[in-house]
Design a protein around this motif. Structure first.
Motif, PDB file in Angstrom:
ATOM      1  N   THR A 106       0.850  -1.191   0.000  1.00  0.00           N
ATOM      2  CA  THR A 106       0.000   0.000   0.000  1.00  0.00           C
ATOM      3  C   THR A 106       0.881   1.235   0.000  1.00  0.00           C
ATOM      4  O   THR A 106       1.720   1.410   0.894  1.00  0.00           O
ATOM      5  N   LEU A 107       0.690   2.078  -1.026  1.00  0.00           N
ATOM      6  CA  LEU A 107       1.418   3.337  -1.125  1.00  0.00           C
ATOM      7  C   LEU A 107       0.457   4.458  -0.750  1.00  0.00           C
ATOM      8  O   LEU A 107      -0.558   4.663  -1.407  1.00  0.00           O
ATOM      9  N   SER A 108       0.783   5.170   0.318  1.00  0.00           N
ATOM     10  CA  SER A 108      -0.035   6.306   0.772  1.00  0.00           C
ATOM     11  C   SER A 108       0.672   7.589   0.359  1.00  0.00           C
ATOM     12  O   SER A 108       1.803   7.848   0.799  1.00  0.00           O
ATOM     13  N   ALA A 109       0.020   8.370  -0.519  1.00  0.00           N
ATOM     14  CA  ALA A 109       0.610   9.621  -0.970  1.00  0.00           C
ATOM     15  C   ALA A 109       0.537  10.656   0.145  1.00  0.00           C
ATOM     16  O   ALA A 109      -0.419  10.686   0.925  1.00  0.00           O
ATOM     17  N   GLY A 110       1.542  11.472   0.217  1.00  0.00           N
ATOM     18  CA  GLY A 110       1.546  12.534   1.211  1.00  0.00           C
ATOM     19  C   GLY A 110       0.872  13.772   0.675  1.00  0.00           C
ATOM     20  O   GLY A 110      -0.190  13.704   0.053  1.00  0.00           O
ATOM     21  N   SER A 111       1.507  14.927   0.909  1.00  0.00           N
ATOM     22  CA  SER A 111       0.934  16.182   0.439  1.00  0.00           C
ATOM     23  C   SER A 111       1.037  16.328  -1.075  1.00  0.00           C
ATOM     24  O   SER A 111       0.373  17.171  -1.665  1.00  0.00           O
ATOM     25  N   THR A 112       1.869  15.510  -1.698  1.00  0.00           N
ATOM     26  CA  THR A 112       2.024  15.527  -3.157  1.00  0.00           C
ATOM     27  C   THR A 112       1.632  14.174  -3.705  1.00  0.00           C
ATOM     28  O   THR A 112       2.080  13.141  -3.199  1.00  0.00           O
TER      29      THR A 112
END
Length: 736
Positions: A80-86
């Motif tokens: 699972t890849l959780s994107a941050g502010s970008t």
């Protein structure tokens, strides 16, 4: 006003050159003044505003089946890849597997923390993670077929797994179980607790929320129902339900009945899950316990059998002596958690040393010996054998690494992160079995809040399905042959120990203050319950300091709830009452003794006056005062005492202005005036009579009403001769 236009064809008058130049300059300055703010505003808009701190993207990896990989199974790992502010674009992802097993807890811990020193992995699968917008996450599954050469020949053990994507790395493990050999007993201890608080007991509204279908307490029972877990129950929760009597929320009553009906072994935590080790280090010989919960009960809720009380298994409350009077349950009935193992203590992880174990061991008996749970990290040499003893005291040792991974999993609401923690717990369990062999393993699900029902069930399900393990109970572990161990120096929170000492000092002051009540336990019982709650194990750091500070402020408010209201007084007679007020902000009536002490002998007062002050009211007091014949100001000291002689509230001093002779002077003046008036009247009366006696007989007396005395001869007849009356015949008397 008449306006005259210039004649047609006349020349237009021209301004002097100097005036035209000044006008031009003024116009230019005005234009520049208008344009400058606009330019500044445009510049301000063009400058980008500072953005919020950027949050980085994160990557998590969780092997399927909680990390268990048996021979012939394919390997599946969820990434699972959780994107941050970008946000992120479509990104390749790779799965790598190590062929060399991790051999001990230290190696496993280093790997899971991201330290790959000494660990070699090879790529076994690839995939793609779709584009992810800011604040969102994308999941993909990487699979390796069972026939892949990378899975062939893996012996039993714990193997490293790594997932990489977008420059990020996530580590996990898989466990190839050893299906041979005897199964290892495993016991699990699960707390049944609420979040820490500063009040003595949960309120009805809080209980209704916690015991609802989606409440935290309901989730805890759902998780342990059907498992062999040993329950560590905070007795403050059943007590909070029972003190409400017939007013208890129906969901709370049902929850309590369900708890008592579970077949699980159990033991009672300290009330409010209070910190045992800190109490002992503060100088106590044993842990604190509730003294009374009467203050939380209302008579109206106990005039008939209450469902919350009838749910208690033992003991039954004593019957009321008078029909119609409330029947209150005993403290033991309120705290009852069902059939439980006595003298089991669970200090905070790492807080128990040999001195703590010895002190708690002394509280046991031959029939009910004490058992003190300690973490494996507190054992010298890192021994992880569950059945152990320190100085002859039973000290079941729980595996700290397994327990920490279980707590992490129980606190995760994200499925991938929870799966990663469960795989880590599986790895620690496999290493524990390899180390202890046939010896039992003990694990705990340490205290925590905000645990979902799904996370709790998944965590407890891991213990029930762990390969190579068979379910056991804490009682079985504690009764197994024990090995003598040595504990390392504990982690001592000096600030917490100091807070406990200060709270105990405040409690002694409250105990003395409470003697003003007919039932001191209404106040002392509440104080003890709140002290236990604010020393809850889950209070840590600044939050713990703030909880203690708030409680001590509340204690000072309680001590100031009874006092004297008075002002200066003028005494204008020889005796008059001094009338101060006794202020009582407590919700109960109190009995106090008002002590009055003048600093001068000119004033004599009643030294002690007993006052029955009403609840939440000001009560007027009349103190007899007697002044001697003297003038001046006398300072009078006022102080409240309990019937046992304990000072209550702050002393006060009032000034009494003594004018005691005013009353005597007034009486003398009145007497003088009365005597003077009486004397004047007597003198006038005597003088009048003397004048009347001295006057001649025929003297004309002054007219009384302005009319003179009538002359007896004024009618022409002379005075009658008395002798003539003798010759008058009565029959000849002329009758009118």
């Amino acid at each position: 006003m008449t306006v005259t236009s210039p004649p047609s064809g006349s020349p237009v008058p021209r301004r002097p050159r100097t005036r035209r130049l000044l006008a031009t300059l003024a116009t230019l300055a005005l234009a520049l003044g208008i344009a400058a703010p606009a330019t500044a505003a445009a510049a301000a808009e063009a400058t980008p505003s500072p953005s919020a701190s950027a949050s980085p993207a994160t990557l998590a990896a969780a092997p399927a089946a909680n990390g268990i990989l048996r021979s012939g199974d394919s390997l599946s790992v969820v990434a699972t890849l959780s994107a941050g502010s970008t946000g992120t674009t479509s990104t390749p992802v790779a799965l790598s597997l190590g062929r060399g097993a991790l051999t001990d807890d230290a190696a496993l811990q280093r790997w899971l923390s991201g330290d790959a020193t000494g660990v070699s992995v090879q790529q076994v699968a690839t995939g793609t993670v779709d584009a992810t917008s800011s604040g969102s996450q994308t999941t993909t599954t990487l699979s390796v077929p069972a026939t892949d050469a990378s899975l062939a020949g893996l012996a039993a053990g714990v193997y490293p797994v790594q997932v990489t994507a977008a420059g990020l790395s996530a580590t996990s493990v898989i466990v190839v179980p050893a299906d041979t050999g005897a199964q290892t007993p495993i016991a699990l201890v699960v707390p049944i607790t609420a979040a820490p608080m500063t009040r003595g007991l949960l309120t009805a509204n809080e209980l209704a929320e916690l015991t609802a279908v989606d409440g935290a307490l309901s989730a805890q029972l759902d998780a342990v129902d059907g498992t062999g877990a040993t329950l560590a129950v905070d007795p403050a929760i059943p007590a909070a339900i029972r003190v409400l009597g017939s007013a208890a929320p129906p969901t709370a009553v049902a929850w309590l009945q369900r708890l008592l009906g579970l077949p699980n072994d159990r033991f009672a935590l300290q009330f409010g899950d209070s910190d045992i080790a800190s109490q002992l280090r503060a100088g106590l010989s044993g842990p604190l316990a509730p003294t009374s919960l009467q203050t939380y009960m209302s008579a109206a809720d106990f005039t008939q059998p209450a469902p919350a009380v009838s749910a208690a298994s033992t003991p039954d409350p004593s019957p009321a002596s008078t029909p119609g009077q409330p029947t209150y349950p005993s403290t033991a009935a309120l705290l009852d958690i069902g059939t439980s193992t006595p003298n089991v203590y669970w200090p905070a992880t790492g807080s128990a040393g040999s001195d703590t174990v010895a002190a708690l061991g002394a509280l046991g008996s031959a029939d009910d010996p004490a058992h003190v749970l300690v973490a494996s990290t507190s054992v010298a040499g890192g021994a992880r054998q569950a059945a152990a003893a320190v100085g002859g005291v039973s000290t079941p040792v729980y595996d700290a690494e397994v327990s920490r991974a279980l707590a992490d999993a129980a606190g995760q609401n994200d499925a991938t992160f929870r799966g990663a923690s469960l795989a880590a717990a599986q790895g620690y369990l496999a290493l524990a079995r390899a180390t202890t062999g046939a010896q039992p393993v003990l694990a705990v699900l340490d205290r925590g809040t905000d645990r979902s029902r799904v996370s709790l069930r998944a965590t407890l399900g891991l213990i029930a399905t762990a390969p190579g393990f068979a379910g056991s109970r804490l009682a079985a572990v504690a009764s197994a042959p024990a090995s003598e161990i040595t504990l390392t120096d504990p982690v001592v929170d000096d600030a917490r120990v100091g807070d406990v000492g200060a709270l105990l000092d405040d409690e002694q002051v409250i105990d003395r203050f409470a003697t003003i009540l007919d039932q001191p336990e209404l106040l002392t019982g509440r104080e003890r319950a709140e002290v236990l709650q604010v020393t809850n194990i889950s209070w840590t750091g600044d939050a713990a300091r703030q909880a203690v500070s708030d409680h001590r402020d509340a204690t000072r408010t309680t001590l100031d709830s009874v006092g004297i209201l008075s002002s200066d007084f003028r005494l204008v007679s020889s005796s008059a009452p001094l009338r101060p007020w006794v202020r009582n902000d407590l919700p109960w009536p109190v009995t106090v003794v008002l002590s009055v002490r003048p600093d001068d002998a000119r004033l004599r007062v009643q030294p002690r006056t007993t006052v029955d002050a009403q609840a939440s009211a000001n009560t007027r007091v009349e103190v007899p005062v007697e002044a001697r014949i003297a003038n001046g100001e006398v300072s009078v000291d006022l102080q409240l005492f309990s019937p046992t002689g304990e000072p209550i509230g702050q002393p006060q001093a009032v000034d009494v202005e003594v004018r005691a002779e005013w009353e005597s002077i007034g009486l003398i003046v009145i007497i003088v005036l009365v005597v003077a008036f009486l004397s004047l009247g007597v003198v006038r009366t005597v003088a009048r009579r003397r004048r009347a006696a001295a006057a001649p007989p025929d003297a004309a007396e002054p007219p009384l009403d302005g009319v003179g005395n009538k002359d007896p001869d004024a009618d022409g007849r002379g005075a009658a001769d008395p002798e003539d009356d003798e010759h008058i015949d009565p029959e000849q008397e002329t009758r009118p």
